[in-house]
Scaffold this active site. Structure first.
Site, PDB file in Angstrom:
ATOM      1  N   LYS A  67      41.465  40.859  32.354  1.00 28.57           N
ATOM      2  CA  LYS A  67      42.452  40.459  33.355  1.00 28.57           C
ATOM      3  C   LYS A  67      43.991  39.595  32.802  1.00 28.57           C
ATOM      4  CE  LYS A  67      41.845  36.199  36.041  1.00 28.57           C
ATOM      5  NZ  LYS A  67      41.631  35.124  36.655  1.00 28.57           N
ATOM      6  N   SER A 142      38.827  34.933  40.735  1.00 29.13           N
ATOM      7  CA  SER A 142      40.384  35.846  40.464  1.00 29.13           C
ATOM      8  C   SER A 142      40.045  36.919  39.787  1.00 29.13           C
ATOM      9  CB  SER A 142      41.050  35.066  40.339  1.00 29.13           C
ATOM     10  OG  SER A 142      40.787  34.267  39.463  1.00 29.13           O
ATOM     11  N   SER A 166      35.785  31.718  38.913  1.00 25.99           N
ATOM     12  CA  SER A 166      37.002  33.410  38.908  1.00 25.99           C
ATOM     13  C   SER A 166      35.902  34.286  38.046  1.00 25.99           C
ATOM     14  CB  SER A 166      37.799  33.071  38.496  1.00 25.99           C
ATOM     15  OG  SER A 166      38.697  32.745  40.302  1.00 25.99           O
TER      16      SER A 166
END
Length: 450
Positions: A67, A142, A166
């Site tokens: 990420k 996210s 997330s």
């Protein structure tokens, strides 16, 4: 060879024994990236392939996506933000150091909701990430890019972060496995903060046993991280196959849970029946008190985010996307009394969960109350409130939580089942998740765009 049908341990052992070439593994992922990323936009930065020499390690040769909140030495780390578009870290985040040392190949930095403050992954600066089961829908966020990468074979595993769900939300909406360990289990050093009090680092994988392997590498005390807790090293893989016979499982019920989509609730009840057939003892437990936890988590997330980004919000508020800016400004406006009350709620809910999990080995509930909603034309703030409903309480409490696929809606969208256990009992949630996975085949289903 369909790599998604093999556990990471099998793939690693084939690389170690030279029965499989690590460069071929990476090439397979890069081909998927080339083919699918223009449509799905899972990656912000793809890292060019480099010659790989298998040197051993728990993740020897495994292509992993990271990420774009994790620092990567010499490779830009944007946080999905305009502010960090040219940010080139001088060293790797602690977790990135660990997976590199374990032999992983890092193939790219994945798309994220801007500064991780949101769940749609509709990023105004780097483009929207799209759900591989239906490209008109959100993958969740996210860590949406990481979930999409794993679901489509663009990576064999991925790193994510989780402040209100997330990791677990996109894992659920994309039909993969997502693990949020206990707060303090995995170092946060070198990861862009959203909330110092609620952030967790974790993984997205195809299988529960892969999540166990990843945690084995990632976990451990980091004296340079103030949030890190010194505990005995966990053994997350050796007891995965232990029986579920007589394990006490609490099935969450109550008004707070029942507001979920009927298809989601039906799938979770079917999952409870599967666990019962595996020998678990299922009891319904009212979990309405989680509602106050979700509200407190939302307040703290916004307030903490506003604190970290205070100078950026002051100097260039127009550089933030509309939904993120609104949430930061809301967070900045909370009073100290409101924040103190949220912290008190945190302490009270922690104790309630602790007492409940002294009786039960695990709690099960939906991961998200709805399947993946449409991406465009939706209110991002309302989606955040809705999709974090069942995940954010366990950021507030810091408890380990795992999501696994447990079914599909009539429209073919994945549904996630969430397991939660007491602090430091990642082995327990992984064992329960593995037992469910072994008794079902939801995790083997391929998305249409794969």
């Amino acid at each position: 060879m369909n790599l998604s049908t093999f556990p990471l341990t099998d793939i690693r052992d084939l690389v170690k024994s030279k029965e499989m070439d690590a460069s071929d593994l990476a090439s397979a992922c890069y081909r998927q990236i080339e083919r699918l990323n223009p449509t799905l936009n899972a990656f912000i930065t793809v890292i060019p392939s480099e010659p790989f020499s298998a040197q051993g390690g728990a993740l020897c040769g495994i292509p992993i996506a990271v990420k774009d909140l994790y620092d990567t030495k010499g490779i830009r780390t944007t946080g999905g933000s305009r502010f960090f578009a040219d940010n080139i870290p001088q060293e790797d985040a602690c977790v990135v150091q660990k997976i590199r040392k374990a032999g992983a190949q890092i193939i790219g930095k994945t798309n994220t909701h801007e500064i991780a403050l949101g769940v749609t992954n509709n990023n105004p600066h780097y483009g929207a990430c799209k759900n591989p089961w239906d490209v008109t829908r959100t993958p969740g966020g996210s860590s949406g890019g990481s979930a999409v990468a794993v679901a489509t074979g663009m990576a064999l595993a991925a790193l994510g972060t989780d402040t209100g769900g997330s990791i677990r939300i996109p894992a659920s909406l994309c039909g993969v496995v997502g693990l949020k360990p206990t707060y303090g289990r995995v170092s946060l050093r070198g990861i862009m903060p959203l909330s110092w009090n609620l952030d967790h680092a974790g993984t997205l994988t195809r299988r529960v046993e892969d999540a166990a392997l990843m945690l084995q590498v990632m976990g451990g005390y980091d004296e340079l991280d103030p949030a890190s807790v010194k505990t005995l090293p966990g053994d997350y893989s050796s007891h995965l196959k232990d029986t579920m016979k007589d394990r006490k499982i609490a099935l969450a019920v109550g008004d707070f849970i029942e507001e979920a989509d009927p298809e989601v609730l039906k799938a979770v009840r079917r999952a409870a029946q599967v666990l019962a057939e595996e020998g678990a003892l299922i009891s319904e437990v009212n979990m309405d008190f989680l509602e106050e936890a979700a509200l407190a988590n939302a307040l703290m997330t916004q307030a903490d985010g506003a604190a970290f980004h205070r100078e950026r919000l002051k100097e260039h508020p127009d550089w933030f996307g509309a939904d993120v800016r609104q949430r930061l400004e809301t967070g900045a406006a909370f009073t100290s009394s409101e924040y103190a009350l949220a912290r008190r709620t945190q302490a009270e809910v922690k104790r309630k969960c602790e007492l409940m999990l002294n009786v039960y080995d695990a709690l099960i509930l939906p991961t998200t109350p709805i399947p993946a909603p449409v991406l465009e034309g939706e209110n991002a703030l309302e989606r955040a409130r809705q999709l974090t409903r069942f995940t954010s309480p366990f950021n507030l409490t810091g408890l380990p939580a795992l999501t696994v696929p447990c079914g599909f809606t009539k429209d073919g969208l994945p549904i996630g089942l969430q397991f939660v256990s007491r602090a430091w009992n990642e082995a327990g949630v992984l064992r329960a998740g593995f037992a469910f996975q072994q008794a079902t085949d939801w995790h083997t289903q391929k998305c249409p765009i794969h």
